[in-house]
Motif scaffolding. Structure first.
Motif, PDB file in Angstrom:
ATOM      1  N   ASP A  93       0.833  -1.202   0.000  1.00 12.94           N
ATOM      2  CA  ASP A  93       0.000   0.000   0.000  1.00 12.94           C
ATOM      3  C   ASP A  93       0.870   1.254   0.000  1.00 12.94           C
ATOM      4  N   ASP A  94       1.935   1.229   0.790  1.00 11.06           N
ATOM      5  CA  ASP A  94       2.867   2.353   0.817  1.00 11.06           C
ATOM      6  C   ASP A  94       3.452   2.602  -0.576  1.00 11.06           C
ATOM      7  N   TYR A  95       3.939   1.533  -1.196  1.00 10.58           N
ATOM      8  CA  TYR A  95       4.599   1.685  -2.493  1.00 10.58           C
ATOM      9  C   TYR A  95       3.605   2.138  -3.566  1.00 10.58           C
ATOM     10  N   ALA A  96       2.400   1.569  -3.528  1.00  9.21           N
ATOM     11  CA  ALA A  96       1.376   1.989  -4.491  1.00  9.21           C
ATOM     12  C   ALA A  96       1.012   3.456  -4.287  1.00  9.21           C
ATOM     13  N   ASN A  97       0.970   3.896  -3.036  1.00  7.88           N
ATOM     14  CA  ASN A  97       0.691   5.313  -2.769  1.00  7.88           C
ATOM     15  C   ASN A  97       1.831   6.209  -3.246  1.00  7.88           C
ATOM     16  N   ASN A  98       3.060   5.704  -3.236  1.00  2.66           N
ATOM     17  CA  ASN A  98       4.157   6.463  -3.819  1.00  2.66           C
ATOM     18  C   ASN A  98       3.922   6.709  -5.312  1.00  2.66           C
ATOM     19  N   ILE A  99       3.423   5.695  -5.999  1.00  2.00           N
ATOM     20  CA  ILE A  99       3.122   5.854  -7.429  1.00  2.00           C
ATOM     21  C   ILE A  99       1.929   6.786  -7.612  1.00  2.00           C
ATOM     22  N   ARG A 100       0.958   6.700  -6.711  1.00  2.00           N
ATOM     23  CA  ARG A 100      -0.176   7.635  -6.787  1.00  2.00           C
ATOM     24  C   ARG A 100       0.302   9.077  -6.592  1.00  2.00           C
ATOM     25  N   SER A 101       1.371   9.265  -5.818  1.00  2.00           N
ATOM     26  CA  SER A 101       1.893  10.617  -5.646  1.00  2.00           C
ATOM     27  C   SER A 101       2.415  11.153  -6.975  1.00  2.00           C
ATOM     28  N   ILE A 102       2.972  10.285  -7.803  1.00  2.00           N
ATOM     29  CA  ILE A 102       3.405  10.682  -9.142  1.00  2.00           C
ATOM     30  C   ILE A 102       2.188  11.007 -10.000  1.00  2.00           C
ATOM     31  N   ARG A 103       1.178  10.156  -9.930  1.00  2.00           N
ATOM     32  CA  ARG A 103      -0.058  10.422 -10.678  1.00  2.00           C
ATOM     33  C   ARG A 103      -0.626  11.782 -10.294  1.00  2.00           C
ATOM     34  N   ASN A 104      -0.686  12.069  -9.009  1.00  2.00           N
ATOM     35  CA  ASN A 104      -1.236  13.351  -8.554  1.00  2.00           C
ATOM     36  C   ASN A 104      -0.413  14.521  -9.083  1.00  2.00           C
ATOM     37  N   ALA A 105       0.903  14.375  -9.050  1.00  2.00           N
ATOM     38  CA  ALA A 105       1.769  15.431  -9.572  1.00  2.00           C
ATOM     39  C   ALA A 105       1.531  15.641 -11.056  1.00  2.00           C
ATOM     40  N   ILE A 138       2.263   4.784 -15.429  1.00  2.00           N
ATOM     41  CA  ILE A 138       1.849   5.030 -14.044  1.00  2.00           C
ATOM     42  C   ILE A 138       0.919   3.919 -13.569  1.00  2.00           C
ATOM     43  N   GLU A 139      -0.063   3.600 -14.382  1.00  2.00           N
ATOM     44  CA  GLU A 139      -1.030   2.567 -14.007  1.00  2.00           C
ATOM     45  C   GLU A 139      -0.355   1.205 -13.907  1.00  2.00           C
ATOM     46  N   SER A 140       0.548   0.924 -14.834  1.00  2.00           N
ATOM     47  CA  SER A 140       1.242  -0.357 -14.824  1.00  2.00           C
ATOM     48  C   SER A 140       2.083  -0.531 -13.565  1.00  2.00           C
ATOM     49  N   ALA A 141       2.791   0.523 -13.163  1.00  2.00           N
ATOM     50  CA  ALA A 141       3.626   0.435 -11.963  1.00  2.00           C
ATOM     51  C   ALA A 141       2.767   0.208 -10.721  1.00  2.00           C
ATOM     52  N   LYS A 142       1.693   0.975 -10.606  1.00  2.00           N
ATOM     53  CA  LYS A 142       0.804   0.822  -9.440  1.00  2.00           C
ATOM     54  C   LYS A 142       0.212  -0.587  -9.380  1.00  2.00           C
ATOM     55  N   ASN A 143      -0.319  -1.046 -10.498  1.00  2.00           N
ATOM     56  CA  ASN A 143      -0.966  -2.360 -10.509  1.00  2.00           C
ATOM     57  C   ASN A 143       0.038  -3.491 -10.290  1.00  2.00           C
ATOM     58  N   ALA A 144       1.236  -3.348 -10.831  1.00  2.00           N
ATOM     59  CA  ALA A 144       2.249  -4.385 -10.641  1.00  2.00           C
ATOM     60  C   ALA A 144       2.629  -4.515  -9.169  1.00  2.00           C
ATOM     61  N   ILE A 145       2.687  -3.388  -8.472  1.00  2.00           N
ATOM     62  CA  ILE A 145       2.973  -3.428  -7.029  1.00  2.00           C
ATOM     63  C   ILE A 145       1.853  -4.159  -6.294  1.00  2.00           C
ATOM     64  N   LEU A 146       0.617  -3.816  -6.624  1.00  2.00           N
ATOM     65  CA  LEU A 146      -0.519  -4.425  -5.940  1.00  2.00           C
ATOM     66  C   LEU A 146      -0.717  -5.889  -6.328  1.00  2.00           C
ATOM     67  N   ASP A 147      -0.075  -6.325  -7.420  1.00  2.00           N
ATOM     68  CA  ASP A 147      -0.137  -7.737  -7.810  1.00  2.00           C
ATOM     69  C   ASP A 147       0.786  -8.616  -6.974  1.00  2.00           C
ATOM     70  N   ILE A 148       1.749  -8.001  -6.262  1.00  2.00           N
ATOM     71  CA  ILE A 148       2.609  -8.792  -5.384  1.00  2.00           C
ATOM     72  C   ILE A 148       1.734  -9.417  -4.299  1.00  2.00           C
ATOM     73  N   PRO A 149       1.844 -10.729  -4.077  1.00  2.00           N
ATOM     74  CA  PRO A 149       1.017 -11.346  -3.034  1.00  2.00           C
ATOM     75  C   PRO A 149       1.240 -10.682  -1.679  1.00  2.00           C
ATOM     76  N   GLN A 150       0.186 -10.554  -0.924  1.00  2.00           N
ATOM     77  CA  GLN A 150       0.209  -9.906   0.386  1.00  2.00           C
ATOM     78  C   GLN A 150       0.514 -10.937   1.470  1.00  2.00           C
ATOM     79  N   PRO A 151       1.333 -10.613   2.458  1.00  2.00           N
ATOM     80  CA  PRO A 151       2.161  -9.409   2.570  1.00  2.00           C
ATOM     81  C   PRO A 151       3.480  -9.578   1.818  1.00  2.00           C
ATOM     82  N   PHE A 152       4.046  -8.479   1.386  1.00  2.00           N
ATOM     83  CA  PHE A 152       5.295  -8.504   0.636  1.00  2.00           C
ATOM     84  C   PHE A 152       6.388  -9.216   1.429  1.00  2.00           C
ATOM     85  N   ARG A 153       6.416  -9.005   2.738  1.00  2.00           N
ATOM     86  CA  ARG A 153       7.483  -9.593   3.563  1.00  2.00           C
ATOM     87  C   ARG A 153       7.510 -11.112   3.464  1.00  2.00           C
TER      88      ARG A 153
END
Length: 332
Positions: A93-105, A138-153
């Motif tokens: 979620d953190d990483y996807a929000n980082n990409i959303r920050s780019i989208r917002n900019a 932008i969309e590809s980066a966000k979705n690819a992050i969210l495609d990582i199985p949860q939790p990333f750790r």
């Protein structure tokens, strides 16, 4: 910890909105490009693009790439501890929000709509093919992050991880080369004017940076109140409420990481609020000894002392105290 976050978030917003370093609000310095390194609107556009590129590199090569490299090298324990936000299992979620920050900019808004005074609208007019490529990246980066199985750790070695890493790198490449070149070419050919870019910078400042930092300030005040409530009335319910407040306060911070310049950088507020990894041993020692002065630093301190203080405060210290294995801790 929550008090320090509240104070830092308030300082950040107030520096942009009211007054910075005893002078005018930083929003005026930036919009009017009349201070520091800002002497022309192109300096401001360069800053916007630079910071978007930097966060793609941080997410792709560090936040995702560093744990993955350690894991594939067989350094499994190091890989686990390299994953940011693993106490709350909030990494993706953190990483996807980082990409959303780019989208917002790029969009000039915080609600996923596109402002007519935005980089997106400018590029759509002068190079619509490139605009579609940026949007797709932008969309590809966000979705690819969210495609990582949860939790990333628990899924550092998953096949989706290098895909997400490469998607972030690809986004950074487009922004760093094609977007930058398109703006410069537009100015050179007079297809784009500096007056248009002034409108982009004003929109970006007033409708992306300021509302994001205002939300950060308000959410951290709510987080502080939730932590105080837990302290005064400890229970599993108030523990859970504090955790939920942490998650709420975390979102605007992560969605601000595409504009880590100005006061957030100059005042050390980024490492104050978001240093990683933590020094867990030092945190426990402070709690046991009551040496809470170790959380503070001043301009006269050595770099080593400042770093030591920043590594035991901020979002992740509070996350460590609130969460265990992705869930709120319990009183018992």
């Amino acid at each position: 910890m929550a008090l320090l976050l509240e104070q830092d978030a308030a300082t950040l917003y107030d520096s942009w909105e009211t007054s910075y370093d005893g002078g005018p609000a930083f929003k005026e310095t930036f919009k009017l490009h009349n201070g520091g390194s800002y002497t022309d609107v192109t300096d401001c556009i360069t800053e916007i693009i630079d910071k978007c590129v930097e966060i793609t590199d941080e997410v792709g090569n560090e936040k995702i790439g560093d744990p993955y490299r350690k894991y594939t090298a067989g350094r499994y324990t190091e890989a686990l501890y390299a994953v940011e936000s693993w106490y709350s299992f909030h990494s993706r979620d953190d990483y996807a929000n980082n990409i959303r920050s780019i989208r917002n900019a790029y969009f000039g808004t915080t609600d996923s709509t596109v402002s007519q005074h935005s980089l997106c609208s400018v590029v759509e007019r002068i190079n619509p093919t490139l605009n579609q490529q940026v949007l797709a990246a932008i969309e590809s980066a966000k979705n690819a992050i969210l495609d990582i199985p949860q939790p990333f750790r628990n899924n550092i070695g998953a096949a989706e991880v290098p895909v997400a890493q490469q998607a972030c790198i690809a986004l950074g490449d487009i922004l760093d080369t094609q977007l930058r070149n398109a703006i410069q070419s537009g100015l050179s050919s007079q297809a784009l004017t500096k007056e248009e870019l002034d409108q982009v910078v004003a929109q970006y400042t007033d409708f992306v940076i300021l509302p994001t930092y205002k939300d950060l300030k308000e959410k951290n005040s709510q987080l502080r109140a939730a932590v105080d409530n837990f302290y005064n009335a400890p229970s599993d319910d108030t523990f859970e409420a504090a955790c939920e407040a942490w998650l709420e306060a975390r979102t605007p911070w992560e969605q601000s990481e595409a504009f880590l310049f100005g006061p957030v950088d100059a005042l050390g507020l980024d490492p104050n609020m978001d240093s990683w990894p933590l020094d867990q041993v030092a945190i426990v020692n402070i709690l046991e000894s009551g040496r809470y002065d170790d959380l503070d630093w001043s301009d006269g301190d050595s770099e080593e002392d400042i770093t030591a203080a920043q590594n035991v405060r901020g979002f992740h210290t509070l996350e460590f105290l609130l969460f265990k294995n992705g869930n709120p801790r319990t009183v018992q």
